[in-house]
Design a protein around this motif. Structure first.
Motif, PDB file in Angstrom:
ATOM      1  N   UNK A 194       0.817  -1.220   0.000  1.00  0.00           N
ATOM      2  CA  UNK A 194       0.000   0.000   0.000  1.00  0.00           C
ATOM      3  C   UNK A 194       0.845   1.262   0.000  1.00  0.00           C
ATOM      4  N   UNK A 195       2.010   1.188   0.653  1.00  0.00           N
ATOM      5  CA  UNK A 195       2.839   2.387   0.742  1.00  0.00           C
ATOM      6  C   UNK A 195       4.070   2.185  -0.132  1.00  0.00           C
ATOM      7  N   UNK A 196       3.988   2.665  -1.353  1.00  0.00           N
ATOM      8  CA  UNK A 196       5.051   2.360  -2.311  1.00  0.00           C
ATOM      9  C   UNK A 196       5.709   3.624  -2.861  1.00  0.00           C
ATOM     10  N   UNK A 197       6.897   3.486  -3.427  1.00  0.00           N
ATOM     11  CA  UNK A 197       7.545   4.523  -4.229  1.00  0.00           C
ATOM     12  C   UNK A 197       8.046   3.842  -5.495  1.00  0.00           C
ATOM     13  N   UNK A 198       8.338   4.637  -6.522  1.00  0.00           N
ATOM     14  CA  UNK A 198       8.974   4.061  -7.707  1.00  0.00           C
ATOM     15  C   UNK A 198      10.454   3.858  -7.381  1.00  0.00           C
ATOM     16  N   UNK A 199      11.137   3.028  -8.177  1.00  0.00           N
ATOM     17  CA  UNK A 199      12.569   2.800  -7.918  1.00  0.00           C
ATOM     18  C   UNK A 199      13.357   4.111  -7.875  1.00  0.00           C
ATOM     19  N   UNK A 200      13.081   4.992  -8.820  1.00  0.00           N
ATOM     20  CA  UNK A 200      13.823   6.255  -8.881  1.00  0.00           C
ATOM     21  C   UNK A 200      13.555   7.120  -7.643  1.00  0.00           C
ATOM     22  N   UNK A 201      12.267   7.201  -7.259  1.00  0.00           N
ATOM     23  CA  UNK A 201      11.910   7.999  -6.072  1.00  0.00           C
ATOM     24  C   UNK A 201      12.599   7.466  -4.821  1.00  0.00           C
ATOM     25  N   UNK A 202      12.622   6.137  -4.689  1.00  0.00           N
ATOM     26  CA  UNK A 202      13.228   5.533  -3.493  1.00  0.00           C
ATOM     27  C   UNK A 202      14.727   5.822  -3.440  1.00  0.00           C
ATOM     28  N   UNK A 203      15.406   5.734  -4.582  1.00  0.00           N
ATOM     29  CA  UNK A 203      16.850   6.023  -4.604  1.00  0.00           C
ATOM     30  C   UNK A 203      17.093   7.499  -4.300  1.00  0.00           C
ATOM     31  N   UNK A 204      16.249   8.362  -4.860  1.00  0.00           N
ATOM     32  CA  UNK A 204      16.421   9.799  -4.600  1.00  0.00           C
ATOM     33  C   UNK A 204      16.185  10.130  -3.132  1.00  0.00           C
ATOM     34  N   UNK A 205      15.270   9.392  -2.503  1.00  0.00           N
ATOM     35  CA  UNK A 205      14.984   9.638  -1.082  1.00  0.00           C
ATOM     36  C   UNK A 205      16.126   9.158  -0.183  1.00  0.00           C
ATOM     37  N   UNK A 206      17.002   8.294  -0.728  1.00  0.00           N
ATOM     38  CA  UNK A 206      18.151   7.868   0.067  1.00  0.00           C
ATOM     39  C   UNK A 206      18.264   6.371   0.296  1.00  0.00           C
ATOM     40  N   UNK A 207      17.530   5.572  -0.475  1.00  0.00           N
ATOM     41  CA  UNK A 207      17.673   4.117  -0.350  1.00  0.00           C
ATOM     42  C   UNK A 207      19.038   3.694  -0.898  1.00  0.00           C
ATOM     43  N   UNK A 208      19.608   2.630  -0.312  1.00  0.00           N
ATOM     44  CA  UNK A 208      20.862   2.081  -0.824  1.00  0.00           C
ATOM     45  C   UNK A 208      20.588   0.893  -1.744  1.00  0.00           C
ATOM     46  N   UNK A 209      19.542   0.150  -1.413  1.00  0.00           N
ATOM     47  CA  UNK A 209      19.176  -1.050  -2.168  1.00  0.00           C
ATOM     48  C   UNK A 209      17.657  -1.113  -2.298  1.00  0.00           C
ATOM     49  N   UNK A 210      17.159  -1.662  -3.420  1.00  0.00           N
ATOM     50  CA  UNK A 210      15.722  -1.800  -3.653  1.00  0.00           C
ATOM     51  C   UNK A 210      15.375  -3.280  -3.750  1.00  0.00           C
ATOM     52  N   UNK A 211      14.459  -3.732  -2.889  1.00  0.00           N
ATOM     53  CA  UNK A 211      14.003  -5.126  -2.992  1.00  0.00           C
ATOM     54  C   UNK A 211      12.772  -5.153  -3.882  1.00  0.00           C
ATOM     55  N   UNK A 212      12.859  -5.865  -4.994  1.00  0.00           N
ATOM     56  CA  UNK A 212      11.734  -5.898  -5.928  1.00  0.00           C
ATOM     57  C   UNK A 212      11.311  -7.352  -6.151  1.00  0.00           C
ATOM     58  N   UNK A 213      10.050  -7.633  -5.819  1.00  0.00           N
ATOM     59  CA  UNK A 213       9.526  -8.985  -5.983  1.00  0.00           C
ATOM     60  C   UNK A 213       8.636  -9.082  -7.198  1.00  0.00           C
ATOM     61  N   UNK A 214       7.343  -8.952  -6.954  1.00  0.00           N
ATOM     62  CA  UNK A 214       6.360  -9.179  -8.029  1.00  0.00           C
ATOM     63  C   UNK A 214       6.555  -8.332  -9.283  1.00  0.00           C
ATOM     64  N   UNK A 215       6.944  -7.044  -9.168  1.00  0.00           N
ATOM     65  CA  UNK A 215       7.126  -6.286 -10.417  1.00  0.00           C
ATOM     66  C   UNK A 215       8.150  -6.926 -11.356  1.00  0.00           C
TER      67      UNK A 215
END
Ligand code: C5P
Length: 234
Positions: A194-215
């Motif tokens: 329910x609470x999501x960001x796009x990959x780009x938004x998450x990296x811009x916000x300061x994520x180091x790694x993105x866990x992506x399952x179903x997409x």
């Protein structure tokens, strides 16, 4: 730039996991093995994925007495995983024991210690869930509190929801790695995130790694889906 995409191998069998890993290997930075696959396929699937040269994130979210968690972390370190998870709500002593086990075991084997990631409040929990178990804090405060405790206890990384990244970056030392699930590109069907960001938004916000399952794994062409996510980051 290193590839920050961790593809979740949320499939029920070793065969399906290996097939997916083979398809995705050139397009992602690591694979996440979670409870379903690990319980079904055992440590052997970790060894097989590692044997392909890919990095492994073992997401078993350990939570137990410090001695037991330390032994489980040592065993995971012997499997040469690059990341693993523990629950920060296990407390400071448990977290220190986990980090020490990772460091000591890796050193004795000449390996790099895995990144021990702290899980704070599960995203399936809300204020009522916390109240139910006798925790008066609201979820946001509890996330920040547990994150600070994790850092004080020597952890070098945390798992967090996309919407927690900005608040955590404000209070945490910059070397702390943030690993973020709940990533959606907008192209896939709505599901339970329910609470999501796009990959780009998450990296811009300061994520180091993105866990992506179903997409990735539920798309018609997983390799292409992963490549598109990677492109969207540039
Ligand atoms: O399919 P999806 O992209 O939602 O997968 C996300 C992965 O991250 C799953 O393996 C899920 O268990 C994990 N995860 C999550 N939310 C958390 C912690 C872990 O979705 N708060």
């Amino acid at each position: 730039m290193r590839n920050p995409i961790i593809a979740a191998l949320d499939v029920p069998t070793a065969e399906a996991a290996l097939k997916l890993a083979q398809q995705l290997a050139p397009a992602v930075g690591a694979f996440k093995i979670g409870k379903e696959l690990f319980v079904a396929a055992g440590p052997d699937i970790v060894k097989k994925i590692r044997a392909t040269g890919a990095a492994v994130f073992l997401d078993l979210k350990f939570h137990d007495i410090p001695n037991t968690v330390a032994k489980a972390v040592a065993a995971a370190t012997r499997l040469d995983v690059q990341m693993l998870t523990i629950h920060t709500s296990g407390g400071g002593e448990m977290m220190r024991a986990a980090e020490k086990a990772a460091q000591d075991t890796a050193k004795s084997l000449g390996l790099t210690a895995p990144l021990v990631l702290g899980v704070t409040v599960l995203t399936s929990s809300n204020n009522e869930t916390l109240a139910e178990i006798g925790c008066a804090a609201d979820t946001e405060k509890q996330v920040l509190r547990l994150a600070q405790l994790a850092v004080q206890s020597g952890l070098r990384g945390l798992v967090c929801s996309p919407l927690e990244i900005v608040a955590l970056r404000k209070i945490l030392p910059p070397h702390i790695q943030l690993v973020t699930p709940g990533i959606r590109t907008g192209a896939e069907k709505a599901d339970d995130q329910k609470r999501t960001l796009t990959p780009r938004e998450a990296m811009q916000a300061g994520a180091s790694w993105l866990v992506v399952g179903r997409p990735i794994y539920a798309s018609e062409n997983p390799r292409l889906a992963a490549e598109k996510i990677l492109e969207s980051l540039n």
